[in-house]
Design a protein around this motif. Structure first.
Motif: not given
Lengths: 322, 288
Positions: A55-67
């Motif tokens: 969950a933390a990794l997904d949130e950080r990916r969203r913050q970094l626009d990796l989606d």
């Protein structure tokens, strides 16, 4: 474009074509590096660690626009790189451009003098082969060059450092002062790294320049000059002028390597240069810093080789035929 | 040298050069050691504690012991596997990719040549060690990732040489004649290119092997090589920190075989290259 030997040959048109081709190569290099980095490195894992929760990794990916789609991310990186916005280094916690700029000075401080020393020594020793190519001295030089070329740079750097810095104490053990001091103190620290760089490079340079000089000396017009009674010194001047284009091309080909220096020298002598930055970035999976170093060195290669090609062709009209 | 004098040089067969035999023997010894180590037939106890730490060389431990008491001689033997295997794999990969790309570009020309040349220029635009370190960092340390990283930069040098030689061959009369008779690019590479390029491959393999082993040693020194077995580069890295204390055997144990193998590969390549250059300047053999 004009015939090869025609006075209408225009170097500036050649230079513009090379610059445009070089810019294209640079864009492709950057896109390739960006795609490889995006696919193989996850910045969220780099920041939070491989044991972080999903969950933390997904949130950080969203913050970094990796989606966002890969193409959009690569285009954004390309646009940012054009304005020298190369991101932030996760190891140094500073903009990548700051890290590169601060590392450039120490690297060039030993790489440039070492390169010049090796180039001059290589060309000078190779030139001695023209007068007496089959003497014992020539055989000794050839053997020395082959041995240096065949030795691992790792072994050479470690043993030279141990012998001259640790055991004999002739040079400081560190290649860079720990605290800023006077310029003379800095020069003393750099002397052994400079000599080691020159030693590593001399073997390859000697063999290359020897091949260039001997190939040029086989041209028939030098035999005619000798038959006409021209003094050896004048023939040598003509010969060196004839080799100028090829020598410039060789020197230019090696210049971009100065930018990153030698990772082994910087590791052994503790020089805080770009080579050291590459090691740190590789160990910590710092994608932004690795990309920055790769793009900077690619840009330097393209710019320097374009300029060198134009200069080489201006010096030697025979190269315009190629 | 006078052009006519150059044409009368008598080529020396590579097998009559002493350096060839010595270099070949060293490389064969390294290969056998690596193979025996891979199948645990030698130095299987390299990770066991054999004695006190930092023991000097003696009759029991010919190269002493390291920081945790492991036998340095056994570790040196075992370290041959990653160094020689990574270097050998990288050299063969580079040779395979570079040869096919170069032969294809040289014989086909046109768009194929432009594309492969552009790829080579893109790879050559970045300093080689940056590409190697970057790829290994991305793929993770390991024998195969190290070999792939090294091969990714080495293929360019092979490509350039093979392409130049293939272009020369493609202009020869017999190749032009076969093309006029409808031979495909692959047929020409296989029947005309391969026999002439084969002698060149031996030289290139030796030279690429020397470079690949040196590059693998640097990766090991920087901690980017395979982590589950000793390597000469990593042994030098750990041993060099103890050199100021006079513990020379930790560094020399790895530096000596590394230097010997790399020099052997370099001298082998030089001997093959000299023989080829001698053959090129020899007078043509006329039929009786």
């Amino acid at each position: 474009m004009g015939d090869a030997f025609s006075p209408t040959w225009r170097p500036w048109r050649f230079a513009i074509r090379r610059v445009l081709a070089g810019a294209l190569v640079l864009v492709v290099v950057f896109v390739t590096i960006a795609i490889v980095g995006e696919v193989l490195i996850d910045p969220a894992v780099g920041e939070l660690g491989p044991l972080a929760e999903m969950a933390a990794l997904d949130e950080r990916r969203r913050q970094l626009d990796l989606d966002r789609p890969l193409r959009a991310r690569v285009v954004d990186q390309l646009a940012a790189a054009a304005t020298f916005e190369w991101g932030t280094s996760i190891v140094h916690r500073r903009p990548v451009t700051d890290v590169l700029w601060s590392g450039l000075g120490p690297t060039l401080a030993y790489a440039v003098p070492g390169f010049c020393l090796a180039t001059v020594a290589g060309a000078a020793t190779a030139a001695t082969q023209l007068d007496a190519p089959a003497t014992r001295r020539a055989a000794a030089l050839n053997l020395a060059a082959a041995t240096l070329l065949g030795m691992s740079s790792l072994v050479l750097v470690v043993l030279v450092h141990d012998l001259f810095a640790t055991r004999l104490g002739w040079f400081p053990a560190l290649g860079w002062p720990l605290t800023p001091g006077s310029h003379l103190v800095g020069l003393g620290h750099l002397l052994l790294p400079i000599l080691v760089w020159a030693l590593l490079q001399w073997g390859a340079d000697y063999r290359m320049y020897r091949a260039i000089f001997i190939a040029e000396a086989r041209q028939p017009h030098y035999m005619y000059m000798a038959a006409r009674g021209l003094p050896r010194s004048r023939i040598r001047r003509h010969l060196l002028r004839g080799c100028a284009g090829t020598v410039v091309a060789r020197v230019v080909q090696r210049l971009p390597h100065l930018l990153v220096g030698s990772v082994v020298i910087e590791d052994v002598f503790n020089v805080p240069g770009l080579g050291d930055a590459v090691i740190v970035a590789a160990r910590a999976n710092d994608r932004a810093l690795l990309q920055g170093v790769a793009v900077l060195s690619a840009a330097a290669t393209v710019v320097v080789q374009t300029g060198g090609d134009v200069l080489a062709r201006w010096l030697d009209p025979r190269l315009r035929l190629e | 040298m006078h052009p006519e004098a150059a044409a009368t040089r008598i080529p020396l067969s590579p097998w009559r050069r002493p350096t060839m035999w010595i270099a070949g023997a060293v490389l064969l010894l390294a290969l056998v050691t690596a193979g025996l180590g891979h199948w645990d037939l030698i130095a299987s106890a390299h990770a066991d504690l054999a004695g006190p730490s930092f023991a000097a060389p003696d009759r029991v431990h010919p190269l002493g012991t390291d920081a945790v008491g492991r036998d340095v001689w056994l570790r040196t033997l075992r370290a041959a596997e990653p160094s020689v295997c990574t270097g050998g794999l990288a050299a063969m990969l580079a040779l395979a990719v570079g040869t096919w790309a170069g032969a294809w570009a040289g014989f086909a020309g046109g768009t194929v040549e432009r594309i492969t040349l552009a790829l080579a220029q893109i790879v050559a635009a970045v300093p080689p060690l940056i590409v190697i370190i970057g790829l290994v960092a991305l793929l993770g340390p390991g024998l195969v990732s190290g070999a792939c990283g090294i091969a990714a930069v080495q293929w360019v040098a092979v490509y350039r040489v093979i392409r130049a030689e293939s272009q020369r061959l493609a202009a020869e009369g017999f190749v032009v004649a076969s093309e006029a008779m409808g031979a495909s690019v692959w047929w020409r590479i296989r029947h005309h290119g391969a026999p002439h390029l084969r002698p060149l491959l031996g030289t290139m393999l030796a030279i690429q092997l020397a470079y690949a082993i040196k590059a693998e040693a640097v990766l090991g020194f920087l901690g980017l090589a395979t982590v589950d077995m000793p390597s000469w580069g990593r042994m030098i890295a750990s041993g060099s920190t103890h050199l100021p204390r006079g513990l020379w055997w930790l560094t020399v144990a790895a530096a000596a075989p590394l230097t010997a193998v790399v020099l052997a590969a370099q001298f082998l390549g030089d001997a093959l290259q000299s023989s080829r250059d001698g053959e090129r300047t020899a007078p043509p053999r006329h039929p009786r």
